[in-house]
Design a protein around this motif. Structure first.
Motif, PDB file in Angstrom:
ATOM      1  N   ALA A 354      64.676  24.970   3.699  1.00  0.00           N
ATOM      2  CA  ALA A 354      63.327  24.650   3.215  1.00  0.00           C
ATOM      3  C   ALA A 354      63.231  24.854   1.705  1.00  0.00           C
ATOM      4  O   ALA A 354      62.618  24.042   0.995  1.00  0.00           O
ATOM      5  N   LEU A 355      63.842  25.921   1.196  1.00  0.00           N
ATOM      6  CA  LEU A 355      63.845  26.157  -0.252  1.00  0.00           C
ATOM      7  C   LEU A 355      64.638  25.077  -0.979  1.00  0.00           C
ATOM      8  O   LEU A 355      64.236  24.607  -2.045  1.00  0.00           O
ATOM      9  N   ARG A 356      65.747  24.674  -0.388  1.00  0.00           N
ATOM     10  CA  ARG A 356      66.573  23.628  -1.005  1.00  0.00           C
ATOM     11  C   ARG A 356      65.807  22.310  -1.071  1.00  0.00           C
ATOM     12  O   ARG A 356      65.840  21.618  -2.096  1.00  0.00           O
ATOM     13  N   LEU A 357      65.116  21.968  -0.014  1.00  0.00           N
ATOM     14  CA  LEU A 357      64.368  20.713   0.000  1.00  0.00           C
ATOM     15  C   LEU A 357      63.223  20.737  -1.006  1.00  0.00           C
ATOM     16  O   LEU A 357      62.919  19.713  -1.638  1.00  0.00           O
ATOM     17  N   ALA A 358      62.615  21.916  -1.176  1.00  0.00           N
ATOM     18  CA  ALA A 358      61.555  22.035  -2.184  1.00  0.00           C
ATOM     19  C   ALA A 358      62.125  21.815  -3.583  1.00  0.00           C
ATOM     20  O   ALA A 358      61.485  21.177  -4.439  1.00  0.00           O
ATOM     21  N   LEU A 359      63.322  22.332  -3.825  1.00  0.00           N
ATOM     22  CA  LEU A 359      63.969  22.128  -5.124  1.00  0.00           C
ATOM     23  C   LEU A 359      64.279  20.649  -5.343  1.00  0.00           C
ATOM     24  O   LEU A 359      64.065  20.123  -6.445  1.00  0.00           O
ATOM     25  N   VAL A 360      64.751  19.958  -4.316  1.00  0.00           N
ATOM     26  CA  VAL A 360      65.053  18.535  -4.447  1.00  0.00           C
ATOM     27  C   VAL A 360      63.792  17.757  -4.805  1.00  0.00           C
ATOM     28  O   VAL A 360      63.800  16.877  -5.671  1.00  0.00           O
ATOM     29  N   ARG A 361      62.685  18.080  -4.151  1.00  0.00           N
ATOM     30  CA  ARG A 361      61.428  17.387  -4.460  1.00  0.00           C
ATOM     31  C   ARG A 361      61.014  17.652  -5.904  1.00  0.00           C
ATOM     32  O   ARG A 361      60.528  16.742  -6.599  1.00  0.00           O
ATOM     33  N   ALA A 362      61.198  18.883  -6.372  1.00  0.00           N
ATOM     34  CA  ALA A 362      60.820  19.224  -7.746  1.00  0.00           C
ATOM     35  C   ALA A 362      61.681  18.477  -8.755  1.00  0.00           C
ATOM     36  O   ALA A 362      61.200  18.043  -9.808  1.00  0.00           O
ATOM     37  N   LEU A 363      62.954  18.301  -8.426  1.00  0.00           N
ATOM     38  CA  LEU A 363      63.863  17.610  -9.341  1.00  0.00           C
ATOM     39  C   LEU A 363      63.654  16.100  -9.341  1.00  0.00           C
ATOM     40  O   LEU A 363      64.225  15.402 -10.174  1.00  0.00           O
ATOM     41  N   ALA A 364      62.840  15.595  -8.423  1.00  0.00           N
ATOM     42  CA  ALA A 364      62.592  14.159  -8.361  1.00  0.00           C
ATOM     43  C   ALA A 364      61.536  13.698  -9.355  1.00  0.00           C
ATOM     44  O   ALA A 364      61.293  12.495  -9.483  1.00  0.00           O
ATOM     45  N   VAL A 365      60.915  14.641 -10.064  1.00  0.00           N
ATOM     46  CA  VAL A 365      59.917  14.297 -11.089  1.00  0.00           C
ATOM     47  C   VAL A 365      60.400  14.838 -12.426  1.00  0.00           C
ATOM     48  O   VAL A 365      61.266  15.712 -12.493  1.00  0.00           O
ATOM     49  N   GLU A 366      59.829  14.300 -13.507  1.00  0.00           N
ATOM     50  CA  GLU A 366      60.258  14.727 -14.835  1.00  0.00           C
ATOM     51  C   GLU A 366      59.839  16.173 -15.099  1.00  0.00           C
ATOM     52  O   GLU A 366      58.822  16.635 -14.611  1.00  0.00           O
ATOM     53  N   PRO A 367      60.670  16.905 -15.867  1.00  0.00           N
ATOM     54  CA  PRO A 367      61.893  16.455 -16.561  1.00  0.00           C
ATOM     55  C   PRO A 367      63.160  16.541 -15.719  1.00  0.00           C
ATOM     56  O   PRO A 367      64.222  16.139 -16.157  1.00  0.00           O
ATOM     57  N   GLY A 368      63.022  17.083 -14.508  1.00  0.00           N
ATOM     58  CA  GLY A 368      64.205  17.256 -13.682  1.00  0.00           C
ATOM     59  C   GLY A 368      64.899  15.959 -13.344  1.00  0.00           C
ATOM     60  O   GLY A 368      66.132  15.897 -13.309  1.00  0.00           O
ATOM     61  N   ARG A 369      64.120  14.889 -13.121  1.00  0.00           N
ATOM     62  CA  ARG A 369      64.715  13.618 -12.729  1.00  0.00           C
ATOM     63  C   ARG A 369      65.677  13.099 -13.787  1.00  0.00           C
ATOM     64  O   ARG A 369      66.773  12.628 -13.459  1.00  0.00           O
TER      65      ARG A 369
END
Length: 381
Positions: A354-369
């Motif tokens: 669940a924590l990993r999936l939350a990180l993936v969602r966060a990285l899908a928006v700027e500036p992470g993307r």
């Protein structure tokens, strides 16, 4: 054996050991400069086993420089996006429209490079020539090769080890490999693509381990599954069970689909150069294939070494040392990225997933993307 002896007279400008993707590309680059190059390959005929397929933007630029980029584009599949899913639900999407990643089986890329080298330097490739000894002096290298016709001496001003992870050249020089973090077991197979996502890489993030798939030419797709632990072998049936357990809509692997298991690990040669002998590609660094950047990283080595050898031929005594200073840090950066990719795909508990999936969602928006897109397309290497 390796050692120092009297300078070899005559011979070639550069002897390259290994006719894989990196050795062939380097040979093409050097031949285009008008340098006398010979490529010594232990195998009597090209390998056709399932290996690397990813060609990243910097790798494609290297292929363009060698004169085969157009031919590669004509055969390859363009991967324009990457999608992360879990339990069949979409988590994130990255687009590579301006810098697509190409997919082409390595044996086809090597065939195109081999044809290019044959045009540039007929007879430069010597298959069935195994290097069994190497020695150097202040101004040359002598290699002993063994083949069907017996033992032959090859002389050159410089020699390059492009002979893979097990690199006999590196071993003859006594250069150790230093382990770096990042290790895991994987299984893979190529099968007909029924996903309907012809230009998209699919990353299924599941608790038991990631399942990745990538489109390939000929209507195929490569499936790669993380294993709980490294396994010495893998059957198609066993991989099918893994896919059935983890995926909502698993592919159907044909019974005859070639299936293999491998251990991804990371190691770095203690040095990339000893005198007039230089290491490139897998001979210099074993980078996890997860992320698919190892072949393109080796091509970047080749581009840098091509320039360094040209400078050395013009009298720059520091050129080869400069190659090593530049490419070792690049390999370390690639290993860090690959280690992160492996960690994100390792088996985890439900809570950690669940924590990993939350990180993936966060990285899908700027500036992470932007940062993730840059990493996947090999910027900065």
């Amino acid at each position: 054996m390796t050692g120092v002896h009297d300078a070899p007279s005559g011979g070639h400008d550069v002897a390259i050991v290994g006719a894989g993707a990196v050795g062939l590309l380097l040979a093409c680059l050097l031949a285009q400069r008008g340098m006398d190059v010979v490529v010594l390959e232990r195998r009597a005929e090209p390998a056709r086993t399932s290996r690397a397929i990813g060609i990243h933007p910097p790798g494609l630029a290297a292929l363009d420089a060698a004169g085969v980029g157009a031919a590669v584009r004509a055969e390859a599949i363009r991967i324009r996006s990457g999608v992360a899913l879990s339990g069949g639900r979409l988590l994130a999407r990255l687009r590579f429209d301006d810098r697509p990643i190409l997919a082409l089986p390595q044996h086809r890329t090597e065939a195109l490079l081999r044809a290019r080298l044959s045009t540039l330097a007929p007879g430069a490739l010597r298959e069935g020539s195994e290097v069994v000894a190497i020695a150097q002096s202040r101004d040359g290298v002598a290699l002993s090769t063994r083949g069907a016709g017996g033992t032959t001496a090859v002389r050159a001003r410089w020699a390059v080890g492009a002979d893979g992870i097990r690199s006999p050249v590196r071993q003859l020089l006594g250069i150790p490999m230093e382990p770096h973090r990042g290790m895991g077991g994987y299984a893979m197979a190529d099968a007909p693509d029924a996903t309907g996502a012809a230009a998209t890489a699919l990353l299924h993030l599941e608790a038991d381990g990631i399942v990745e798939s990538f489109p390939m030419p000929g209507g195929l797709r490569r499936w790669v599954a993380r294993l709980p632990a490294p396994e010495p072998g893998m059957t198609t049936e066993a991989l099918q069970r893994i896919l059935d357990e983890r995926l909502v809509e698993p592919p159907r692997l044909p019974a005859e689909a070639p299936t293999s298991a491998f251990v991804a690990r990371q190691r770095l040669a203690a040095r990339f150069r000893l005198g007039r002998i230089v290491l490139v590609g897998d001979a210099a660094h074993e980078v996890s294939p997860i992320g698919g950047q190892g072949m393109s990283l080796g091509w970047l080595d080749a581009v840098a070494l091509d320039r360094a050898l040209a400078a050395a031929a013009a009298g720059d005594g520091d050129a080869l040392a400069g190659y090593e200073r530049a490419r070792r840090p690049a390999a370390v950066r690639a290993m860090r990225r690959a280690r992160w990719n492996m960690a994100m795909g390792a088996p985890v508990s439900a809570r950690r997933l669940a924590l990993r999936l939350a990180l993936v969602r966060a990285l899908a928006v700027e500036p992470g993307r932007s940062a993730v897109t840059a990493a996947f397309t090999m910027r900065g290497l």
